[in-house]
Enzyme design. Sequence first.
Site, PDB file in Angstrom:
ATOM      1  N   ASP A 149       0.802  -1.234   0.000  1.00 49.50           N
ATOM      2  CA  ASP A 149       0.000   0.000   0.000  1.00 49.50           C
ATOM      3  C   ASP A 149       0.835   1.283   0.000  1.00 49.50           C
ATOM      4  OD1 ASP A 149      -2.591  -1.031  -0.235  1.00 49.50           O
ATOM      5  OD2 ASP A 149      -2.557  -1.676   1.855  1.00 49.50           O
TER       6      ASP A 149
ATOM      7  N   ASP B  29      -7.115  -3.892  -5.569  1.00 52.23           N
ATOM      8  CA  ASP B  29      -6.845  -2.561  -5.021  1.00 52.23           C
ATOM      9  C   ASP B  29      -5.505  -2.003  -5.507  1.00 52.23           C
ATOM     10  OD1 ASP B  29      -8.197  -4.517  -3.472  1.00 52.23           O
ATOM     11  OD2 ASP B  29      -8.133  -3.304  -1.676  1.00 52.23           O
TER      12      ASP B  29
HETATM   13  N1  GLY Z   1      -7.364  -1.399   0.077  1.00 54.39           N
HETATM   14  C1  GLY Z   1      -8.092  -1.910   1.172  1.00 54.39           C
HETATM   15  C2  GLY Z   1      -9.534  -1.594   1.132  1.00 54.39           C
HETATM   16  O1  GLY Z   1     -10.043  -1.107   0.144  1.00 54.39           O
HETATM   17  O2  GLY Z   1     -10.177  -1.826   2.143  1.00 54.39           O
END
Ligand code: GLY
Length: 396
Positions: free
Chosen positions: A113, A173
């Site tokens: 992330d 994501d």
């Molecule tokens: N990227 C984690 C979420 O969308 O919860």
Amino acid sequence: MIKAITDGPIHDREHFLDTRPLTRKEVEAALDQVVCQTKANLGYLQGKFPYSAAENGVYPITENVEWTTGFWTGILWLVYEHTGDEAIKEAALKHVDLFLERVEKRIDVDHHDLGFLYTPSCVSCYKLTGNETAKKAALKAADVLMERFREKPGFFQAWGQLGKKEDHRLIIDCMLNIPLLYWASDITGDPRYKDAATRHFITSCNHVIREDASAYHTFYFDPETGAPLHGATRQGYSDTSAWARGQAWGIYGIALNYRHTRMNEAFPLYRGMTNYFLDRLPADDVCYWDLIFSDGSGQPRDTSAAAIAVCGMDEMDRWLPEDDPDKILYRRAAHRILRSLIQDHANKAHQPGQAMLLHGVYSWHSGKGVDVGNIWGDYFYTEALTRFLKAWDPYW
Ligand code: GLY
């Protein structure tokens, strides 16, 4: 090469085409509310960060940990762009120092992330102010993200220990983490970042998106051979359903990756994913947290997914060919969803520590952040409003 899919039609075209576009006055009024909440939260947080999701109506206060703190700093940069308020800029600049320290000391960065953390906080700062600390922090974050690249078959491992068989997977994501790498190649002239990002994008498109243009949350590969194994979910309702936020990450992710790669084969996937999403919206156009649910299900919405999808549709509006048969429909749909968010889900109370956008779902299975505001929802709502007010130059 990106796989070809058959993009299904949008069933109720008139529902979207009938939309009255948002006026500048509506968008400005909504942004005024965002500015008001931002100022209340700056006082409340005292230089620290909001936790990912609100609890008992307010954000718990945290240090710079977790995957979501960059969104708060990103809101500060968006609000600074809108208002020119120097106090907000100063607050955001102090965060940039904390983001450099975080990546240098490797505090809670052993995951993919890095893009969610460093793009809205530091790439934004560098683009807006030329600040060298921000550039250094974001480039360092890009290097840390590169450590997670897996050659077989070419993707960034989302979570867990590198090399561990059970963790050899990507998640949808991540399409928003890799714009950090396109930026790093632009800044350094080193093509490695962009090459890896492009390979991840292609691997994602070919596997995490199903043949019917819905998305798995996550997809596993064989670590020895790179062969595709199977899709699964973590935050969606089931392995076979379409988690609303995953679908929205796909819509916006494809648009952003198109911006940086100009791979025209991505258009059918974009159209397919967007059509699937629009076709499963309830009467008021704000999705439930998984697209398997609709009106009468009694399930909560995920307003953050709605805001992310609006940003994605606005981004792709810049790139879809003028003769695309649904270009106007997508534009109208984005207006329709954003109006619903403004009218029915934006917080108008402005008490310190509150979210801007109510009714998101972080993780339904674990009961975390269910039917409350979350900080990425606030960020993408603010970004969507910014996009509707001017020709915004994305941080992504
Ligand atoms: N990227 C984690 C979420 O969308 O919860």
